[in-house]
Motif scaffolding. Structure first.
Motif, short mmCIF file in Angstrom:
data_model
loop_
_atom_site.label_atom_id
_atom_site.label_comp_id
_atom_site.label_asym_id
_atom_site.label_seq_id
_atom_site.Cartn_x
_atom_site.Cartn_y
_atom_site.Cartn_z
N GLU A 192 0.74 -1.19 0.20
CA GLU A 192 -0.20 -0.19 0.03
C GLU A 192 0.87 0.99 -0.07
OE1 GLU A 192 -3.53 2.06 -0.14
OE2 GLU A 192 -3.18 0.15 -0.06
N TYR B 114 4.99 7.14 -0.25
CA TYR B 114 3.98 7.33 -1.45
C TYR B 114 3.00 6.19 -1.49
CZ TYR B 114 7.92 10.00 -3.68
OH TYR B 114 8.66 11.10 -3.67
N ARG B 115 1.68 6.75 -1.67
CA ARG B 115 0.45 5.52 -1.29
C ARG B 115 -0.06 5.32 -2.77
NH1 ARG B 115 -1.81 4.36 3.08
NH2 ARG B 115 -0.94 5.90 4.35
N LYS B 116 -0.16 4.09 -2.73
CA LYS B 116 -0.90 3.29 -3.82
C LYS B 116 -2.06 3.97 -4.18
CE LYS B 116 -2.64 -0.60 -4.22
NZ LYS B 116 -2.47 -2.07 -4.47
N ASP B 117 -2.29 4.71 -5.71
CA ASP B 117 -3.64 5.32 -5.66
C ASP B 117 -4.51 4.43 -6.55
OD1 ASP B 117 -2.23 5.35 -8.45
OD2 ASP B 117 -2.74 7.52 -8.41
N GLY B 118 -4.05 3.34 -7.08
CA GLY B 118 -4.96 2.30 -7.72
C GLY B 118 -4.50 0.95 -7.75
N ASP B 119 -5.12 0.15 -8.35
CA ASP B 119 -4.83 -1.50 -8.59
C ASP B 119 -3.66 -1.34 -9.70
OD1 ASP B 119 -6.31 -2.43 -6.45
OD2 ASP B 119 -7.97 -2.69 -7.85
#
Length: 88
Positions: free
Chosen positions: A61, A77-82
């Motif tokens: 994540e 850095y945060r995941k913004d989508g699959d």
């Protein structure tokens, strides 16, 4: 005896004879290792950690990124989508 890692990186990066004697998988591993060493030597940012749950692809994540080796901080850095792939 001190080892000059930058010199080793340049020697293995530029020595086609050494790379020619390696198999494809070994060559990929060596190039990846050299890239990681180069980044760790202050040539650029590198992933220094992960956080949060992992998705079905094993992607975390959160990624923690250090700008250069030797600093005591990082950016997250945060995941913004699959995971997606281009539909060529």
């Amino acid at each position: 005896m001190a080892v000059n890692i930058q010199e080793m990186i340049e020697r293995f990066s530029d020595d086609d004879k050494v790379l020619f004697e390696l198999g494809d998988d070994e060559r990929k591993v060596l190039r990846t290792a050299l890239k990681v060493l180069e980044q760790a030597m202050g040539k650029g940012p590198f992933i220094c950690g992960t956080g949060g749950a992992k998705d079905e692809m094993g992607l975390p994540e959160v990624l923690l990124v250090c700008p250069v080796m030797g600093l005591d901080g990082f950016a997250s850095y945060r995941k913004d989508g699959d995971y997606t792939a281009p539909g060529w």
